[in-house]
Design a protein around this motif. Structure first.
Motif: not given
Lengths: 176, 128
Positions: A123-124, A96, A130, A93, A120
């Protein structure tokens, strides 16, 4: 995506093989790496590391998979190793967040606030989703090409992709 | 962008995202000329690779030899403890012989007198 004729390719000297790979795959590998490491400077470093690793390991390539699938795996591994090396003792986390903040300062990124929010949101996503997103959008590949590279069925890729789109829309409060 | 905010479309946003990432002009043409991709530079990575493994192998060898000699020393000490000192009986006799040849009778008498062994000496050597 162009693949070499293995009958000829495997008999070439390593330097010639490397020349062919650099000429034909540099761009594709760059677009595998850049969305992971975000800044151009990092992408340049990782691309060079990737090509050096490819050069060292080309004699061990067994020619039983597509060349780009093999190169792709090396590029992805090198990218994540680079992020881990640069961000020692940080969890995923934190890495990122760091990566996104780097993006905002990158002179070779001119995206606005929505683009940062989109990054964002991407990336979650779970790692697999992804990966599919990055390959589809940055490498502009079709689902069939993606299936070839990732070694999964087109159906499961489509399902993952639609699930990912749904999550991103939800994250950005976009209408369907 | 306002239009996009009012009527957002994920596909459009994603295609814009790639455009946001810029690459220096002529980057890919220059890439081939970068030092890292020149054969002579790539080859220079190999000695560094072997050097690393060479150092690791030497360290392991050094440790191995250390353990080997340490074991050998302990083994020899154990043998000595079990079987006594290193000298054989024959060597000990030879040493004693050399010692006895070096001393004369007078010095034996001096030793006996100095150490109060005179009575014991007479008891053993002369009849009363």
């Amino acid at each position: 995506m162009r693949e070499p004729d293995f009958d000829f390719f495997k008999n070439w000297p390593v330097d010639k093989q490397m020349e062919w790979i650099t000429k034909n795959y540099s761009k594709d590998l760059y677009w595998v790496i850049r969305p992971i490491v975000k800044t151009h400077e990092n992408a340049d470093d990782v691309l060079q590391n990737t090509l050096i690793k490819v050069y060292r390991n080309l004699p061990n390539f067994r020619y039983n998979s597509k060349l780009f699938s093999w190169l792709y795996r090396i590029a992805v591994n090198e990218s994540f190793n680079f992020l881990k090396k640069v961000n020692k003792h940080k969890n995923l986390e934190m890495i990122n967040e760091e990566v996104i903040s780097l993006l905002a300062d990158d002179p070779y990124f001119n995206g606005d606030e929505i683009m940062i929010r989109l990054e964002k949101a991407i990336i979650k996503l779970p790692k697999r989703q992804q990966e599919i997103f990055r390959l589809k959008y940055f490498n502009e590949l079709t689902f069939d090409q993606l299936a070839d590279i990732l070694g999964v069925s087109t159906g499961s890729l489509k399902a993952s992709y639609h699930l990912a789109v749904k999550k991103i829309k939800k994250e950005l409060n976009l209408s369907s | 962008m306002n239009e996009m905010k009012n009527n957002p479309n994920i596909e459009e946003l994603l295609s814009k995202l790639k455009e946001s990432y810029q690459i220096p002009e002529d980057y890919f043409n220059q890439l081939e000329n970068k030092a890292a991709f020149k054969p002579e530079t790539r080859k220079s990575f190999f000695p560094r690779f072997y050097l690393k493994w060479g150092i690791a192998a030497s360290f392991i060898l050094f440790l191995g030899l250390g353990f080997y000699f340490q074991n050998k020393k302990t083994e020899s000490l154990n043998t000595e403890n079990e079987l006594g000192p290193k000298y054989t009986n024959q060597q000990i006799n030879l040493k004693n012989k050399d010692f006895l040849e070096d001393i004369d009778e007078e010095s034996i008498e001096d030793y006996i007198v100095e150490n109060g062994l005179i009575e014991e000496f007479y008891d053993e050597n002369f009849d009363n």
